[in-house]
Design a protein around this motif. Structure first.
Motif, PDB file in Angstrom:
ATOM      1  N   ASN A   8      -2.324  12.361   3.782  1.00  0.00           N
ATOM      2  CA  ASN A   8      -3.568  12.250   4.534  1.00  0.00           C
ATOM      3  C   ASN A   8      -4.588  11.333   3.877  1.00  0.00           C
ATOM      4  O   ASN A   8      -5.585  10.970   4.513  1.00  0.00           O
ATOM      5  N   ASN A   9      -4.353  10.975   2.628  1.00  0.00           N
ATOM      6  CA  ASN A   9      -5.370  10.259   1.857  1.00  0.00           C
ATOM      7  C   ASN A   9      -5.060   8.804   1.550  1.00  0.00           C
ATOM      8  O   ASN A   9      -5.953   8.069   1.124  1.00  0.00           O
ATOM      9  N   VAL A  10      -3.824   8.373   1.721  1.00  0.00           N
ATOM     10  CA  VAL A  10      -3.469   7.032   1.242  1.00  0.00           C
ATOM     11  C   VAL A  10      -2.919   6.129   2.341  1.00  0.00           C
ATOM     12  O   VAL A  10      -2.095   5.254   2.099  1.00  0.00           O
ATOM     13  N   ASN A  11      -3.397   6.323   3.569  1.00  0.00           N
ATOM     14  CA  ASN A  11      -2.976   5.431   4.655  1.00  0.00           C
ATOM     15  C   ASN A  11      -3.410   3.997   4.404  1.00  0.00           C
ATOM     16  O   ASN A  11      -2.746   3.053   4.836  1.00  0.00           O
ATOM     17  N   THR A  12      -4.519   3.820   3.699  1.00  0.00           N
ATOM     18  CA  THR A  12      -4.961   2.471   3.335  1.00  0.00           C
ATOM     19  C   THR A  12      -3.910   1.789   2.463  1.00  0.00           C
ATOM     20  O   THR A  12      -3.603   0.603   2.643  1.00  0.00           O
ATOM     21  N   MET A  13      -3.360   2.532   1.523  1.00  0.00           N
ATOM     22  CA  MET A  13      -2.318   1.976   0.660  1.00  0.00           C
ATOM     23  C   MET A  13      -1.064   1.655   1.459  1.00  0.00           C
ATOM     24  O   MET A  13      -0.399   0.634   1.226  1.00  0.00           O
ATOM     25  N   ALA A  14      -0.712   2.529   2.397  1.00  0.00           N
ATOM     26  CA  ALA A  14       0.469   2.293   3.220  1.00  0.00           C
ATOM     27  C   ALA A  14       0.293   1.033   4.064  1.00  0.00           C
ATOM     28  O   ALA A  14       1.229   0.233   4.220  1.00  0.00           O
ATOM     29  N   ALA A  15      -0.901   0.844   4.605  1.00  0.00           N
ATOM     30  CA  ALA A  15      -1.182  -0.377   5.369  1.00  0.00           C
ATOM     31  C   ALA A  15      -1.037  -1.605   4.479  1.00  0.00           C
ATOM     32  O   ALA A  15      -0.531  -2.654   4.907  1.00  0.00           O
ATOM     33  N   ALA A  16      -1.461  -1.478   3.219  1.00  0.00           N
ATOM     34  CA  ALA A  16      -1.327  -2.592   2.274  1.00  0.00           C
ATOM     35  C   ALA A  16       0.138  -2.914   2.016  1.00  0.00           C
ATOM     36  O   ALA A  16       0.520  -4.088   1.912  1.00  0.00           O
ATOM     37  N   ALA A  17       0.980  -1.896   1.928  1.00  0.00           N
ATOM     38  CA  ALA A  17       2.408  -2.115   1.684  1.00  0.00           C
ATOM     39  C   ALA A  17       3.063  -2.819   2.868  1.00  0.00           C
ATOM     40  O   ALA A  17       3.978  -3.626   2.693  1.00  0.00           O
ATOM     41  N   VAL A  18       2.601  -2.504   4.085  1.00  0.00           N
ATOM     42  CA  VAL A  18       3.131  -3.180   5.264  1.00  0.00           C
ATOM     43  C   VAL A  18       2.681  -4.645   5.279  1.00  0.00           C
ATOM     44  O   VAL A  18       3.471  -5.547   5.567  1.00  0.00           O
TER      45      VAL A  18
END
Length: 284
Positions: free
Chosen positions: A192-202
């Motif tokens: 719930n907290n690291v969607n920003t990081m996941a977007a960066a990985a994409v």
């Protein structure tokens, strides 16, 4: 005017904001709304004919009310269970891209998005410079990427060892590093907290979830803010020099809020951008 019809999956803070945004636009229209707890929709006076009782019924529902875009703002488990089905019927925007840390989920969606008729959209959320990161990745010149997220301990929804470290930050009233490493594992520990990081990985697709570095910091002094630091380097040139970019985004946030205040408007902007790009994976 032809209106784009949008299915909304999830009616938490972000879902409610998007519902109000979509219904306020002349060129957008709600096709359906689903939420795990129906009473939340009823309390918000969502019209009964728009409420989808079960996600298992979305295909038959979309036959009656054509859906151009389905937006998930509920939980990464939605994409794991329904993502492929959604993408076969409409464009799909994943508001919880930590779901893509599951290699099978990411591979399946990439293949379908590439070969099928619809596009898969990843909102940038609180990520600053996503398009620049993607361009470097496209050129194969993105050498490294590190995302550091610093929040008040009350903003985290964690379990296990990370939750223990978070409690240590509360008790000691000092900034505490909860995690430092590849973000694939982190997505499962703090979905719930690291969607920003996941977007960066994409966006940084030449590095991906294993090579993009994530740092999660609980800081009691960060009351009122979510602070996101992005550090990127390019490939070394023949003379030994390399591109280096550092940005820091200070997003106002109520203490304990998972989503920063400015991120809501970012999601709304992504809804407008999630259109007309055709098949494939798209940052929006």
């Amino acid at each position: 005017m032809v209106k784009r019809k949008i299915g909304l999956v999830g009616f938490g803070h972000v879902g409610q904001y998007l519902y109000e945004f979509i219904t306020s636009r002349d060129n957008l229209e709600i096709a359906f709304v689903w939420n795990r707890t129906r009473s939340v929709l009823e309390d918000a006076a969502v019209p009964k004919h728009l409420i989808l009782e079960s996600l298992e019924d979305f295909e038959s529902h979309t036959l009656n009310r054509k859906c151009d875009l389905i937006i998930e703002v509920a939980h990464p488990s939605i994409t794991k269970t329904y993502g492929m089905r959604f993408l076969k019927h409409a464009d799909y925007m994943i508001g919880s891209p930590t779901a893509l840390a599951d290699e099978d989920v990411e591979t399946g969606l990439r293949e379908l998005a590439t070969e099928g008729a619809h596009g898969l959209y990843i909102p940038v959320g609180a990520l600053w410079g996503a398009e620049d990161i993607r361009r470097l990745a496209d050129a194969g010149t993105l050498h490294s990427l590190c995302i550091t997220m610093t929040k008040h301990p009350a903003a985290f929804r964690l379990s296990g060892r990370l939750d223990e470290l978070n409690q240590t930050a509360v008790e000691s009233q000092t900034a505490t590093v909860l995690y430092d490493g590849g973000i694939r594992a982190l997505c499962g520990l703090a979905p719930n907290n690291v969607n920003t990081m996941a977007a960066a990985a994409v966006a940084a697709h030449n590095l991906g979830f294993d090579k993009v570095r994530g740092r999660l910091i609980a800081d009691p002094a960060a009351e009122g803010w979510h602070i996101i630091r992005v550090e990127a380097t390019g490939s070394k040139l023949t003379n030994g020099t390399q591109l280096s970019v550092v940005t820091e985004r200070r997003n106002p946030a109520e203490t304990g809020a998972v989503t920063g205040s400015a991120t809501y408007a970012s999601f709304a902007s992504s809804v407008l951008s999630a259109h007309g790009k055709g098949p494939g994976f798209h940052i929006c």
